[in-house]
Design a protein around this motif. Sequence first.
Motif, short mmCIF file in Angstrom:
data_model
loop_
_atom_site.label_atom_id
_atom_site.label_comp_id
_atom_site.label_asym_id
_atom_site.label_seq_id
_atom_site.Cartn_x
_atom_site.Cartn_y
_atom_site.Cartn_z
N GLN A 268 8.53 15.68 18.49
CA GLN A 268 8.32 14.39 19.12
C GLN A 268 8.33 13.23 18.13
N LYS A 269 7.95 13.52 16.88
CA LYS A 269 7.96 12.45 15.87
C LYS A 269 9.38 12.16 15.41
N PRO B 42 -1.31 19.77 22.89
CA PRO B 42 -0.91 18.86 21.81
C PRO B 42 -1.62 19.06 20.47
N PRO B 43 -2.96 19.23 20.43
CA PRO B 43 -3.58 19.35 19.09
C PRO B 43 -3.04 20.52 18.29
N ASP C 286 0.49 20.18 15.91
CA ASP C 286 0.55 19.30 14.76
C ASP C 286 1.04 20.09 13.55
N ASP D 94 4.80 18.40 17.08
CA ASP D 94 4.05 17.18 16.75
C ASP D 94 3.83 16.27 17.95
N TRP D 95 3.26 16.83 18.98
CA TRP D 95 3.04 16.06 20.21
C TRP D 95 1.66 15.40 20.06
N ASP D 96 1.64 14.12 19.87
CA ASP D 96 0.42 13.44 19.45
C ASP D 96 -0.18 12.62 20.60
N GLU E 52 -2.23 10.40 20.61
CA GLU E 52 -2.42 8.97 20.31
C GLU E 52 -1.13 8.20 20.47
N GLU E 53 -0.02 8.90 20.46
CA GLU E 53 1.27 8.23 20.54
C GLU E 53 1.80 8.22 21.97
N ALA F 278 1.15 13.20 26.37
CA ALA F 278 0.48 14.13 25.48
C ALA F 278 -1.02 14.10 25.74
N GLN F 279 -1.53 12.92 25.99
CA GLN F 279 -2.96 12.81 26.31
C GLN F 279 -3.26 13.57 27.60
#
Lengths: 614, 346
Positions: free
Chosen positions: A356-357, A510-511, A514, A525-527, A529-530, A534-535
């Motif tokens: 994802q990044k 997601p966590p 990382d 890298d599913w964050d 915060e981004e 993902a949340q």
Amino acid sequence: MTDNDTTRRRFLQATGGAAAAVALAGCSGGGDGGDDESQDEDRTAEPETETTTREQVQSDKTYRRINSTMTTFDPVAVTDEASIYLVHNLFDALTNYPNGDAQSIENLLAEELEITGGGSEVTVTLRDDIAFNGDYGDVTASDVVYSFERLAASTNSRRASFLLGDLGVSHERDGDDAYVPGSMAIEATDEKTVEMSLDAPFHAIAEILAYDSFAIHPEGIVGDIDGYDGDMSYEEFAQENPIGAGAFTLDHWDSGSEAVIDARPIGDYHENGPYVSSIHFQVVEDSNARYTYTVINENADHPVVPNAQYDPDKVTVESRDSKGRDYGTYGPLENGRTVPYYQVEEIVTYYIAFNQKNVPKPVRQAFAHVTNQDQIVNDVLKKPAKTAPHYVPPGIFPGGLEEYESHAEDYPYGIDENRIPEAQSIMEEAGYSDDDMYELEFTTYESGFWEETAGILRDQLASAYIDLSVTPTKFSTLTERGRNGDLDAYTLGWGMDYPAPDNFLKLLNPPQTDTSLSAPISYVDWDPEESEAAQNAADAWQQFKDNPDPEGGQEARNEAYIAMEEANWEDVVFLDIYHPITEAMDYPWVTRPRFGGAGPASQKLAKVSIDDRD
Amino acid sequence: MSRWSYFAKRLILSIPVILFGTSLTFIAIRMGPIDPVAAVYGDSGTAADMARMRESLGLNDPLWQQYLEFIWDMFRFDLGQSWVLQPGSRTTDLILSRAPRTVWMGFWAVLIPLFIGIPLGFYAGLNPNTVGDYTASFGGIVWRAMPNFWLAVILMIGLSNSESLLFGFDWKGFILHTPQVIGTNEFQSAWNGMQAGQLEPVQWAKATKQILPASVVLGSASMGNEMRIGRTAMLETKHSNYVEMAKAKGVSGRSLVWKHMFRNALIPLVPVITAEANLLLGGSVLIESVLSINGIGLLFFRALTQADLPVAGALMYVFILLLVFINIMQDLLYTIIDPRVGYENE
């Protein structure tokens, strides 16, 4: 069995068969086939009738199979499918999936599993009539404690996290976050009773205990944990003399050439069978060699038809059985035979994942629009398979196949269709054009299937302003690069360890994705915060965690599973391609219950019998 | 310099070569992108399990420390235990269990070309520019050019279907009954029998029959080579002065060929044959895979691709030692075979 889905075969080959890439390892099968059709009694055994009608006689026949290179027969060390074929027949676990049917779970060595405390206290009562092979006597509670302690503490154990993590048996950890030997909350309260307490309630206790890593072996057989000297050396146990309570014992194993397991006398084994006197596994890996060996020379009791020889027109489907397996015949083969045939949907998903990044969202969405799963299956795989709008396969999808199909109607990128105009407009909006294409590196593990698929996608994506460069790589290289967060888009597959959606969806928590972690579970890298999706996924995972009650929490868990699938759709983290279908064949003289979605390696071969070969 | 001091010098010089080769193996495996833990778990491992395995294999130690341990173990011939291919097995056991098959195949793969390639080459050289020469030469080139893996598949399928493809010739029932065309199960039972102290000639004959297709394919390239070089060597010898001289003396044709020409024409072939014996080790991977003979070649290939450092390292080490040793022996042998070769500095 055919060379079923090329990809899995190749996938396993890519790691030389030593990696359980999509290890269909999960479960065991030992009960009798629970399903039956009136039109095919001889191929599917029914439990009630079998015990009464099937004559308990062992023939002098050897069941001849082929296998890939095996690595070890120590249940706590085994990770590859080839070894599991044997381990599963040498050892029994407390519970079992009859014939590898992931939908049903039965007790095997356990008489009863009593689950209390909302799912966090387990009391196992063992059967009275169970004994190990050789002179190792009855299976007792202390054997169970020893086997589980080995799984947790032995340096040879490769699956400790099933016990300490997934199942979550209470235990202590030292300063280095390593398990403190002997600290697990597992206790033999009397000769036949084991009590376990878990850190938190777990919803699939019986299911996970069926995994081959949990197979029971005699207390003190090897000395790789504290307090035991070992009756034999580790090498002897793992390679020459694995002692379990299974229906077979190891006769010999010539590493890389063949393995032979001998049947226990009928009546000595605590279930029905075994009906053959031994099983011979010849190691043949090359697909041409497999075809020559099994079809042309008929050296095995099941034909293997690799892609090059496979002809879809030779399949005649007659009907569908109660477990949703299409069955009929395949043939004529090159040796003139027409053989019984059936299809089993495996609980496996092959997918394309995006870091994802590294890859912008419009590119991922355009990619999903362009991808036509049906075209990939038909043009590249050329074998039966189910195209996948979801990550969780239909066999374990909340609500089953019906819910799977109806929820799939909301799939936003068009399943089984090319949506190039949509992809174009998304990319144009994001500022890309013919003169300014997005360059995307697509890493595939070495597999003809993925390389050809990548070729098709590259051509189609070019019109959506995505310049795909394809990098085929060794499987272990791919995972290594993935862990370092170096991948843009990559291909992988996942097969179940235990039949519950969370066993798949944990890859989308997601966590845990990382890549700065020491060993992330997936490399995307599913964050939270981004991304809002993902949340949502992280919240849904928490909801799953908060509702572990096996029955009371089911609805909340199902809701969470669906929410995670939808979050995955929104961000295109995993672009699901297909669920493979295994095509199983046996020669007509073989009577073998049909296996289920957990795959053939999860079927106890004690139920197989061989008539006169002609 | 005497022969023996030359020999001692070569031995001492081989130490850096061995060290270099072994270090290179370590670097390629441990510093490259392959990872034994990933090879064991594939995609189905969890972070905790993988970290645990990494720790138990000592992969978290500093690299220099791992390197020193590796080199020290090799030096002491402590070849360790397999990580991936057969976890917990001693590497030596693993190699010893796989080696006999490859050696058995290699033995025939060297022998068959010797007895077919060289006589054909000599025949062609003795009768240059005849139909026989052209046929043999052309055949040799074609045979040499056929890729191993292709030839292996063709032979496998051809022999399995021999009754319909070869006018009723039944390979499986030919002389001895061998129902399995591929694999090494006949050899395995002969070998096991021998280890138990029984020599079973029939079983060994079966083992030979079963390995023949693989050996013919593996030796096919050498066969072509030996034929071509044998022809040239024979031609050259034929036109050399001493042969003219012998002819002038009235030496009979038969004794001319066998006594004077044959042995001299063999000289250029000796290094060719020893070099090919080396090649067989590395070149057997494809054949072993196609004909399902799980021998040393495949073991080495797998160990490398799956980062099984102890196995790959041990095999590499053994190969390096063998190669260095064979080279030294070859140098030594030259002086014995051909006394004109010496080590004096000119």
